[in-house]
Scaffold this motif. Structure first.
Motif, PDB file in Angstrom:
ATOM      1  N   GLY A 113       4.320   6.379   4.334  1.00  0.00           N
ATOM      2  CA  GLY A 113       4.078   6.799   5.719  1.00  0.00           C
ATOM      3  C   GLY A 113       5.222   6.453   6.658  1.00  0.00           C
ATOM      4  O   GLY A 113       5.340   7.035   7.739  1.00  0.00           O
ATOM      5  N   ASP A 114       6.080   5.521   6.252  1.00  0.00           N
ATOM      6  CA  ASP A 114       7.274   5.190   7.050  1.00  0.00           C
ATOM      7  C   ASP A 114       8.350   6.266   6.940  1.00  0.00           C
ATOM      8  O   ASP A 114       9.300   6.282   7.720  1.00  0.00           O
ATOM      9  CB  ASP A 114       7.873   3.853   6.585  1.00  0.00           C
ATOM     10  N   GLN A 123       8.305   5.228  12.965  1.00  0.00           N
ATOM     11  CA  GLN A 123       6.860   5.025  13.155  1.00  0.00           C
ATOM     12  C   GLN A 123       6.383   5.619  14.478  1.00  0.00           C
ATOM     13  O   GLN A 123       5.312   6.215  14.550  1.00  0.00           O
ATOM     14  CB  GLN A 123       6.530   3.532  13.073  1.00  0.00           C
ATOM     15  N   PRO A 170      -4.410   6.805  -2.105  1.00  0.00           N
ATOM     16  CA  PRO A 170      -4.619   5.378  -1.788  1.00  0.00           C
ATOM     17  C   PRO A 170      -5.472   4.679  -2.843  1.00  0.00           C
ATOM     18  O   PRO A 170      -5.283   3.498  -3.114  1.00  0.00           O
ATOM     19  CB  PRO A 170      -5.345   5.418  -0.441  1.00  0.00           C
ATOM     20  N   GLN A 176      -3.164   4.368  -5.811  1.00  0.00           N
ATOM     21  CA  GLN A 176      -1.899   3.755  -5.409  1.00  0.00           C
ATOM     22  C   GLN A 176      -0.686   4.415  -6.061  1.00  0.00           C
ATOM     23  O   GLN A 176       0.241   3.741  -6.532  1.00  0.00           O
ATOM     24  CB  GLN A 176      -1.918   2.254  -5.672  1.00  0.00           C
ATOM     25  N   ARG A 190       0.851  -1.182   0.000  1.00  0.00           N
ATOM     26  CA  ARG A 190       0.000   0.000   0.000  1.00  0.00           C
ATOM     27  C   ARG A 190       0.890   1.236   0.000  1.00  0.00           C
ATOM     28  O   ARG A 190       1.717   1.420   0.894  1.00  0.00           O
ATOM     29  CB  ARG A 190      -0.897   0.021   1.242  1.00  0.00           C
ATOM     30  N   GLU A 222       0.419   4.324   0.616  1.00  0.00           N
ATOM     31  CA  GLU A 222       0.314   5.234   1.769  1.00  0.00           C
ATOM     32  C   GLU A 222       1.046   4.671   2.985  1.00  0.00           C
ATOM     33  O   GLU A 222       1.586   5.425   3.806  1.00  0.00           O
ATOM     34  CB  GLU A 222      -1.158   5.539   2.104  1.00  0.00           C
ATOM     35  N   GLU A 223       1.080   3.327   3.120  1.00  0.00           N
ATOM     36  CA  GLU A 223       1.798   2.702   4.244  1.00  0.00           C
ATOM     37  C   GLU A 223       3.303   2.789   4.037  1.00  0.00           C
ATOM     38  O   GLU A 223       4.060   3.073   4.973  1.00  0.00           O
ATOM     39  CB  GLU A 223       1.380   1.236   4.374  1.00  0.00           C
ATOM     40  N   VAL A 224       3.737   2.554   2.802  1.00  0.00           N
ATOM     41  CA  VAL A 224       5.172   2.590   2.488  1.00  0.00           C
ATOM     42  C   VAL A 224       5.719   3.998   2.689  1.00  0.00           C
ATOM     43  O   VAL A 224       6.723   4.203   3.380  1.00  0.00           O
ATOM     44  CB  VAL A 224       5.418   2.118   1.039  1.00  0.00           C
ATOM     45  N   LYS A 278       8.793  -6.156   4.096  1.00  0.00           N
ATOM     46  CA  LYS A 278       7.819  -5.382   4.881  1.00  0.00           C
ATOM     47  C   LYS A 278       6.488  -6.119   4.987  1.00  0.00           C
ATOM     48  O   LYS A 278       5.839  -6.103   6.035  1.00  0.00           O
ATOM     49  CB  LYS A 278       7.618  -4.013   4.237  1.00  0.00           C
ATOM     50  N   TYR A 279       6.092  -6.782   3.898  1.00  0.00           N
ATOM     51  CA  TYR A 279       4.777  -7.440   3.873  1.00  0.00           C
ATOM     52  C   TYR A 279       4.864  -8.967   3.990  1.00  0.00           C
ATOM     53  O   TYR A 279       3.918  -9.674   3.672  1.00  0.00           O
ATOM     54  CB  TYR A 279       4.031  -7.052   2.589  1.00  0.00           C
ATOM     55  N   LYS A 302       3.646   8.555  15.111  1.00  0.00           N
ATOM     56  CA  LYS A 302       2.496   8.221  15.965  1.00  0.00           C
ATOM     57  C   LYS A 302       2.390   9.178  17.153  1.00  0.00           C
ATOM     58  O   LYS A 302       1.307   9.674  17.489  1.00  0.00           O
ATOM     59  CB  LYS A 302       2.626   6.778  16.451  1.00  0.00           C
TER      60      LYS A 302
END
Length: 654
Positions: free
Chosen positions: A21-22, A253, A51, A54, A15, A17-19, A89-90, A257
């Motif tokens: 976002g790191d 992260q 998102p 992508q 994803r 946005e997840e990648v 990562k996944y 957060k």
């Protein structure tokens, strides 16, 4: 080589946005996310992540693409390295064939530096855990510092044997090139001899935000007064100490957060805090804080809490770094520890609850802390007191936000017991002086370039109409290609008076089919090579699978084409960066008039090409005035009639 099935699975799972976002702090913006560009120095977000599609787009630099493209741009990964990073990562198992020696030799120099660094990291860990000197010396030291086996493993701590060539000889034995061992600084080469730089030291690998090993810090364990207590890798193509923060990989992260970053000085400060349970902590690795390091944090949060030792040197070092942080427009707090304590020792002696409570109670706004420290030094000396006040105002002048400046000046007025008028006057003087210096520097630079100024007036740029229309067709295909619409199809016919007219006829079709049929009918060809390639790629994909997600096309094209695709795909989202909704401005959705958009674009392209053809025919006549041109003139008249029909349909002036 990585198998196609693995690559496909990575693209399906990852994803964007997840990648991203790191690495970048992303905030919701409608259906998308926005953040500060990681590729330029900016304070207003121009970086957008979708998102749904992508993909990402950095409007400040023009870069864009998918998750793999981001890793290749940001972390300088090769394509296989980016795929491997995402697979890890996944938790995707990688299927790949073994690299041949020839393939290894073809690896570029930068990649070779990373490979050597990764090997060294593995070697030092193995030495720590598997050799008698490693266990007796290195492991014992870490245990004395209170580090658990889990912490030692998490931070990849290691040990370099107290031998002159142990590491270098092993690396050469494993086939690593002495050139790259020297360039990373792991090996010192003198003539035909080589030596280990980190001989007899415990090792702290320094990693990038994605976890790649860039360099090392080594601490000597003997009492050799001639040797530096801490030794860092020298600068290299992959390690620039001014742009790296120790612990950022483990902390990124938590920083995003918690929306706060604790900044400490040493490696063990970071590790001890992390082990205690506070993970949003990084270190400048013993070097003076730099703007690049601050911007690295700013991608994840706008808040920094500087932690320092209880001694005078630690306090002074922290105060020097505060102005740099303020210049970046960030919020700064500072927190000191009792005399004789540092973040490492204090975290070791206290529980998570006690440490958290201490930080909350003692983290002070920079203005209050700086005032208390400097006032204490000035005591009853009026001259020093005046210098102290000016020092604080200088710090406030670094803040780009005028509202924050005013608030801090009022706070300073209360703390220092001095009128606000004097402080505002001092701030204005400093600002004017800075502006004057900037103007002088600019004029000096202009004078340098005075002889390079081009005397000719710059020619007015003309719009390339065909380029814009071809781009619009690609945009429609990318955004709406597989939609089904009812089109008002225009057919050229003769009426009862033998005049050409355009008649409407409704037809239902996919957008890509309508565009393809119209272009084929008119025998229109794309003149831009990128658009031409994209056009046939899109038509082919949609012909094979009408439900094909066109945004996936970005995964199969070259970086420059991918950048163009993301620019087109993200154009509709760009307004979200300006928060138009807050101002009660709501742009109209283009999806409401797709059929009309397609028809108008095709008609505009036809009209443009007809006008172009008329101009060419007229030019041909002008160039051959002595000849008769009945056929050409007839063609011109026919084209003119057709152009008039299209102009009426487009509501263009005739």
């Amino acid at each position: 080589m990585i198998s196609k099935s693995t690559i496909d699975k990575v693209f399906e799972t990852a994803r964007v946005e997840e990648v991203i976002g790191d690495f970048v702090q992303l905030k919701k913006a409608g259906s998308n996310f926005k953040g500060l560009s990681p590729f330029s120095d900016e304070r207003t977000p121009s970086f957008m992540v979708s998102p749904v599609k992508q993909i990402w787009k950095d409007f400040s630099t023009g870069k864009g693409g998918n998750a793999v493209a981001f890793l290749m741009e940001h972390e300088h990964f090769t394509y296989p390295e980016a795929i491997k990073y995402l697979a890890k990562k996944y938790n995707i198992e990688i299927e790949e064939t073994q690299q041949t020696n020839e393939q290894k030799e073809k690896a570029n120099a930068r990649e070779s530096l990373y490979l050597v660094s990764e090997f060294a990291n593995t070697y030092f860990q193995k030495t720590l855990h598997k050799t008698n000197p490693g266990k007796a010396i290195g492991l014992s030291y870490f245990k004395e510092r209170g580090f658990t086996p889990e912490t030692i493993k998490k931070f990849d701590l290691g040990y370099s044997l107290d031998e002159w060539q142990a590491f270098s000889d092993e690396a050469l034995k494993q086939g690593y090139n002495i050139e790259f061992l020297e360039k990373t600084g792991l090996t010192i080469v003198k003539g035909d001899k080589h030596f280990d730089r980190f001989k007899g030291r415990v090792m702290f690998p320094i990693k990038s935000m994605s976890g790649r090993v860039l360099g090392f810090g080594g601490r000597i364990l003997t009492n050799d007064k001639k040797a530096a207590k801490y030794l860092n890798s020298p600068e290299s193509d992959i390690y620039h100490k001014s742009k790296v923060l120790y612990g950022i990989y483990n902390a990124k992260q938590a920083i995003a957060k918690e929306d706060n970053c604790y900044l400490v000085e040493g490696y063990t400060d970071v590790i001890q805090f992390h082990q205690t349970g506070i993970h949003n902590v990084v270190s400048s690795s013993g070097t003076a804080l730099t703007p690049e390091q601050i911007r690295l944090i700013n991608r994840l949060t706008n808040n920094i809490t500087v932690l320092f030792d209880g001694d005078a040197a630690g306090i002074r070092a922290s105060l020097r770094g505060i102005d740099l942080i303020l210049e970046q427009g960030m919020n700064v707090k500072v927190c000191g520890f009792p005399e004789g304590e540092d973040p490492d020792s204090f975290a070791r002696e206290n529980t998570l609850e006690e440490l958290t409570t201490y930080l909350e109670e003692h983290a002070t706004d920079f203005i209050r802390y700086k005032a208390s420290v400097l006032v204490d030094e000035a005591k009853n000396d009026p001259i020093k007191r005046a210098e102290t006040i000016k020092d604080i105002v200088v710090s406030i002048s670094k803040i780009p936000d005028r509202i924050k400046q005013e608030i801090y000046l009022r706070e300073c007025s209360k703390i220092m017991d001095i009128s606000e008028t004097v402080l505002f006057s001092t701030l204005q003087q400093l600002t004017q002086k800075a502006l004057s210096n900037a103007n002088k520097a600019y004029k000096k630079e202009q004078q340098k370039n005075v002889f390079e100024v081009v005397k000719n007036e710059p020619q007015k740029q003309t719009v390339d109409v065909q380029y814009e229309l071809e781009r619009k067709i690609i945009q429609i295909l990318l955004l709406y290609g597989n939609r089904t619409e009812i089109f008002d199809d225009l057919l050229l016919k003769e009426n009862d008076e033998s005049e050409l007219v355009l008649e409407s006829e409704e037809m239902e079709a996919k957008v890509f089919q309508k565009i393809y049929l119209d272009l084929q009918e008119d025998e229109m060809e794309f003149t831009n090579d990128h658009f031409k390639t994209l056009y046939y790629n899109i038509i082919e994909k949609l012909n094979q699978d009408p439900e094909y997600a066109i945004e996936n096309l970005v995964n199969d094209v070259t970086p420059d084409v991918a950048s163009e695709i993301t620019t087109i795909l993200m154009e509709d989202e760009r307004y979200e960066l300006s928060n138009w909704q807050v101002q009660n401005i709501f742009p109209k959705e283009k999806t409401d008039t797709v059929a009309q958009l397609v028809n108008q674009t095709i008609l505009n392209l036809r009209s443009f090409l007809i006008s172009k053809k008329i101009d060419e025919l007229i030019q041909e006549v002008k160039e051959n005035l002595h000849e008769q041109h009945p056929n050409i003139l007839e063609d011109v008249m026919n084209y003119k009639k057709l152009d008039n029909l299209l102009s009426r349909k487009l509501d263009k002036p005739l």
